[in-house]
Design a protein around this motif. Structure first.
Motif, PDB file in Angstrom:
ATOM      1  N   TYR A 141       2.375  -2.036   2.235  1.00  0.00           N
ATOM      2  CA  TYR A 141       0.976  -2.034   2.663  1.00  0.00           C
ATOM      3  C   TYR A 141      -0.006  -2.105   1.491  1.00  0.00           C
ATOM      4  N   ASN A 142      -1.153  -2.666   1.814  1.00  0.00           N
ATOM      5  CA  ASN A 142      -2.319  -2.565   0.960  1.00  0.00           C
ATOM      6  C   ASN A 142      -3.306  -1.630   1.661  1.00  0.00           C
TER       7      ASN A 142
ATOM      8  N   ARG B  22       0.916  -1.321 -10.493  1.00  0.00           N
ATOM      9  CA  ARG B  22      -0.011  -0.745  -9.531  1.00  0.00           C
ATOM     10  C   ARG B  22      -0.342   0.692  -9.928  1.00  0.00           C
ATOM     11  N   TYR B  23      -1.520   1.140  -9.528  1.00  0.00           N
ATOM     12  CA  TYR B  23      -1.938   2.511  -9.833  1.00  0.00           C
ATOM     13  C   TYR B  23      -1.156   3.519  -8.985  1.00  0.00           C
ATOM     14  N   SER B  24      -0.971   4.702  -9.550  1.00  0.00           N
ATOM     15  CA  SER B  24      -0.207   5.739  -8.869  1.00  0.00           C
ATOM     16  C   SER B  24      -0.800   6.073  -7.506  1.00  0.00           C
ATOM     17  N   THR B  25      -2.131   6.062  -7.392  1.00  0.00           N
ATOM     18  CA  THR B  25      -2.764   6.385  -6.119  1.00  0.00           C
ATOM     19  C   THR B  25      -2.379   5.384  -5.037  1.00  0.00           C
ATOM     20  N   TRP B  26      -2.289   4.111  -5.395  1.00  0.00           N
ATOM     21  CA  TRP B  26      -1.841   3.076  -4.446  1.00  0.00           C
ATOM     22  C   TRP B  26      -0.372   3.295  -4.085  1.00  0.00           C
ATOM     23  N   ILE B  27       0.437   3.621  -5.081  1.00  0.00           N
ATOM     24  CA  ILE B  27       1.865   3.888  -4.833  1.00  0.00           C
ATOM     25  C   ILE B  27       2.016   5.065  -3.870  1.00  0.00           C
ATOM     26  N   LEU B  28       1.207   6.101  -4.045  1.00  0.00           N
ATOM     27  CA  LEU B  28       1.270   7.269  -3.166  1.00  0.00           C
ATOM     28  C   LEU B  28       0.949   6.895  -1.724  1.00  0.00           C
ATOM     29  N   GLY B  29       0.041   5.944  -1.546  1.00  0.00           N
ATOM     30  CA  GLY B  29      -0.254   5.473  -0.198  1.00  0.00           C
ATOM     31  C   GLY B  29       0.982   4.907   0.471  1.00  0.00           C
ATOM     32  N   ASN B  30       1.767   4.144  -0.271  1.00  0.00           N
ATOM     33  CA  ASN B  30       2.991   3.572   0.279  1.00  0.00           C
ATOM     34  C   ASN B  30       4.093   4.614   0.443  1.00  0.00           C
ATOM     35  N   CYS B  31       4.123   5.619  -0.435  1.00  0.00           N
ATOM     36  CA  CYS B  31       5.037   6.753  -0.242  1.00  0.00           C
ATOM     37  C   CYS B  31       4.744   7.420   1.098  1.00  0.00           C
TER      38      CYS B  31
END
Length: 233
Positions: free
Chosen positions: A169-170, A211-220
């Motif tokens: 996801y984005n 990618r930024y960690s905050t974006w990665i956390l969204g996908n987590c």
């Protein structure tokens, strides 16, 4: 040069957005270089939008400016739904100052798993340190967002195992200084964190992108919500 960087970032963002569907449950807010006063103002505005839960992917390790610190702690407490992040470094937990953690709803740990090429490929849903059981930041957000599924989510996290992250996801990104659209944020998950303009907190993902960690956390978080708990080899 700065203008060219902005254009390149815009084009890169458009490309990613066209490749991945935008999730409708999670809104990312770019804190950028905002100080504690700006973050507290943003929290007050977010609270007015009646979001379901707010995650802050920033650590406030020590008291800096008394007035700004008190204001931020008050905003966290008044919101009533803020989850703060903690980090694991050398088997030690790095958390925000107690002034802020005592005002928050909860804390959650970030503990990524890395592949041989250095990319982030997995997350740990919880870990044990001594006698303490510590849930991950995205697991905590998922549980508070959907309290009816909280027990199901916790039961699914069996053992101190790393689980694959599905980069599917984005997300809509709002700058912390922008006017917030409450219709967009109401009953949603909001994650405040660093999303530029610099290269800090950038990681290589298993999909081969920085990618930024905050974006990665969204996908987590989405992986947890969708029950994708495939254990990493």
């Amino acid at each position: 040069m700065k203008f060219l960087i902005i254009i390149a970032a815009f084009l890169f963002g458009c490309k990613i957005q066209s490749e991945l569907p935008i999730d409708n449950e999670i809104i990312l807010i770019n804190a950028g270089l905002a100080g504690r006063n700006e973050i507290s103002i943003a929290l007050d505005r977010i609270a007015a939008c009646r979001t379901k839960v707010v995650g802050i992917n920033l650590v406030f390790p020590s008291r800096q400016e008394p007035l700004a610190d008190i204001r931020l702690a008050k905003s966290i407490k008044n919101a009533g739904n803020v989850v703060l992040v903690s980090l694991l470094k050398d088997d030690k937990i790095i958390s925000s100052d107690s002034l802020f953690t005592s005002s928050a709803l909860a804390q959650g740990l970030i503990n990524y798993g890395f592949a041989e090429d250095g990319s982030i490929s997995a997350q740990m849903l919880y870990t044990s340190i001594g006698d303490d059981l510590i849930w991950s930041f995205p697991t905590t957000l998922a549980s508070y967002f959907d309290i009816n599924r909280s027990d199901e989510i916790m039961r699914a996290a069996q053992g101190n195992q790393f689980y694959k992250i599905d980069y599917k996801y984005n997300f809509r990104v709002v700058d912390i200084g922008e006017e917030f659209n409450c219709a967009l944020m109401s009953d949603k998950i909001v994650i405040i964190g660093y999303l530029g303009p610099g290269n800090e907190d950038l990681y290589l993902t298993s999909s081969g992108q920085q990618r930024y960690s905050t974006w990665i956390l969204g996908n987590c978080l989405k992986s947890i919500q969708e029950g994708h708990f495939e254990k990493r080899n």
